[in-house]
Design a protein around this motif. Structure first.
Motif, PDB file in Angstrom:
ATOM      1  N   GLN A  26       0.805  -1.219   0.000  1.00 14.75           N
ATOM      2  CA  GLN A  26       0.000   0.000   0.000  1.00 14.75           C
ATOM      3  C   GLN A  26       0.840   1.273   0.000  1.00 14.75           C
ATOM      4  OE1 GLN A  26      -2.403  -0.686   3.491  1.00 14.75           O
ATOM      5  NE2 GLN A  26      -4.149  -1.242   2.226  1.00 14.75           N
ATOM      6  N   LEU A  27       2.057   1.193   0.498  1.00 14.46           N
ATOM      7  CA  LEU A  27       2.881   2.394   0.602  1.00 14.46           C
ATOM      8  C   LEU A  27       3.801   2.598  -0.602  1.00 14.46           C
ATOM      9  CD1 LEU A  27       3.809   2.144   4.373  1.00 14.46           C
ATOM     10  CD2 LEU A  27       2.082   3.577   3.314  1.00 14.46           C
ATOM     11  N   HIS A  54      -4.396   6.011   7.887  1.00 15.43           N
ATOM     12  CA  HIS A  54      -4.752   7.308   7.300  1.00 15.43           C
ATOM     13  C   HIS A  54      -5.033   7.153   5.807  1.00 15.43           C
ATOM     14  CE1 HIS A  54      -4.243   9.985  10.652  1.00 15.43           C
ATOM     15  NE2 HIS A  54      -2.995   9.612  10.863  1.00 15.43           N
ATOM     16  N   ILE A  55      -4.182   6.420   5.115  1.00 16.06           N
ATOM     17  CA  ILE A  55      -4.343   6.245   3.671  1.00 16.06           C
ATOM     18  C   ILE A  55      -5.647   5.516   3.361  1.00 16.06           C
ATOM     19  CG2 ILE A  55      -3.399   5.035   1.662  1.00 16.06           C
ATOM     20  CD1 ILE A  55      -0.605   5.745   2.724  1.00 16.06           C
ATOM     21  N   ASN A  56      -5.968   4.501   4.147  1.00 14.88           N
ATOM     22  CA  ASN A  56      -7.203   3.738   3.915  1.00 14.88           C
ATOM     23  C   ASN A  56      -8.461   4.507   4.303  1.00 14.88           C
ATOM     24  OD1 ASN A  56      -5.842   1.535   2.899  1.00 14.88           O
ATOM     25  ND2 ASN A  56      -5.655   0.550   4.891  1.00 14.88           N
ATOM     26  N   ASN A  60      -9.801   7.029  -2.878  1.00 15.22           N
ATOM     27  CA  ASN A  60      -8.622   6.765  -3.710  1.00 15.22           C
ATOM     28  C   ASN A  60      -8.071   8.016  -4.377  1.00 15.22           C
ATOM     29  OD1 ASN A  60      -8.642   4.056  -3.090  1.00 15.22           O
ATOM     30  ND2 ASN A  60      -9.804   3.472  -4.908  1.00 15.22           N
ATOM     31  N   ASP A  61      -8.947   8.915  -4.810  1.00 16.09           N
ATOM     32  CA  ASP A  61      -8.475  10.102  -5.522  1.00 16.09           C
ATOM     33  C   ASP A  61      -7.841  11.130  -4.583  1.00 16.09           C
ATOM     34  OD1 ASP A  61     -10.956  10.552  -4.363  1.00 16.09           O
ATOM     35  OD2 ASP A  61     -11.514  12.073  -5.843  1.00 16.09           O
ATOM     36  N   GLN A  62      -8.013  10.977  -3.287  1.00 17.23           N
ATOM     37  CA  GLN A  62      -7.450  11.935  -2.333  1.00 17.23           C
ATOM     38  C   GLN A  62      -6.217  11.399  -1.611  1.00 17.23           C
ATOM     39  OE1 GLN A  62     -10.751  12.701   0.235  1.00 17.23           O
ATOM     40  NE2 GLN A  62     -11.646  14.220  -1.140  1.00 17.23           N
ATOM     41  N   VAL A  67      -0.945  11.900   1.457  1.00 24.48           N
ATOM     42  CA  VAL A  67       0.455  11.554   1.683  1.00 24.48           C
ATOM     43  C   VAL A  67       1.332  12.799   1.587  1.00 24.48           C
ATOM     44  CG1 VAL A  67       2.399  10.216   0.809  1.00 24.48           C
ATOM     45  CG2 VAL A  67       0.147   9.167   0.986  1.00 24.48           C
ATOM     46  N   GLU A  68       1.040  13.687   0.636  1.00 27.55           N
ATOM     47  CA  GLU A  68       1.789  14.950   0.555  1.00 27.55           C
ATOM     48  C   GLU A  68       1.647  15.741   1.846  1.00 27.55           C
ATOM     49  OE1 GLU A  68       0.868  17.346  -2.872  1.00 27.55           O
ATOM     50  OE2 GLU A  68       0.838  15.594  -4.172  1.00 27.55           O
TER      51      GLU A  68
END
Length: 150
Positions: A26-27, A54-56, A60-62, A67-68
């Motif tokens: 995932q990373l 946090h990513i999950n 998906n589009d955000q 991450v930035e």
């Protein structure tokens, strides 16, 4: 061939954990091997599990923007471990307040020339306060709001 090449290099997260980077990592899309320092900063502040959570938690589009943001937050926290982003926000607020006070003083003050002067926006006021006046007429036409100060 490019798809195979993408997963040959271990991502920064798997490299840190000393494991083989799986194709479903995932990373990997967000922390390629070239962003090792960024991952280290994010890891120290959030940890691997919290970063994945946090990513999950977003669409998906955000995820790339998330991450930035995590990278920026971690970088700022590394530079200023006590206050982090709050120190930058406070500094910018203080600058804005000082400029607004200066703008209000300029609005209350009588203009240099006896002509009626329209209210200025912040950018025009900063320009007016920070530059020497009067500029020659050739720089501003009648359409310019700065024309009235000449």
């Amino acid at each position: 061939m490019n798809v195979d090449m993408m997963f040959i290099a271990t991502c920064a997260a798997c490299k840190h954990q000393r494991k083989k980077c799986e194709p479903n990592c995932q990373l990997a899309p967000y922390f390629p091997s070239t962003k090792d320092e960024d991952f280290q900063n994010v890891y120290r502040l959030f940890g691997v599990n919290n970063t994945i959570k946090h990513i999950n938690s977003v669409a998906n589009d955000q995820r790339a923007k998330l991450v930035e943001t995590l990278i920026l937050e971690a970088k700022i926290r590394k530079e200023n471990p006590v206050h982090g982003c709050l120190a930058i926000e406070r500094k910018l607020r203080a600058e804005i307040e000082a400029l607004e006070k200066e703008l209000e003083m300029e609005r209350l003050a009588e203009p240099e020339v006896g002509l009626d002067c329209p209210k200025l926006n912040l950018c025009e006021s900063i320009f007016y306060v920070t530059h020497q006046w009067p500029f020659p007429f050739r720089y501003f036409g009648r359409d310019s709001p700065l024309y009235y100060f000449l």
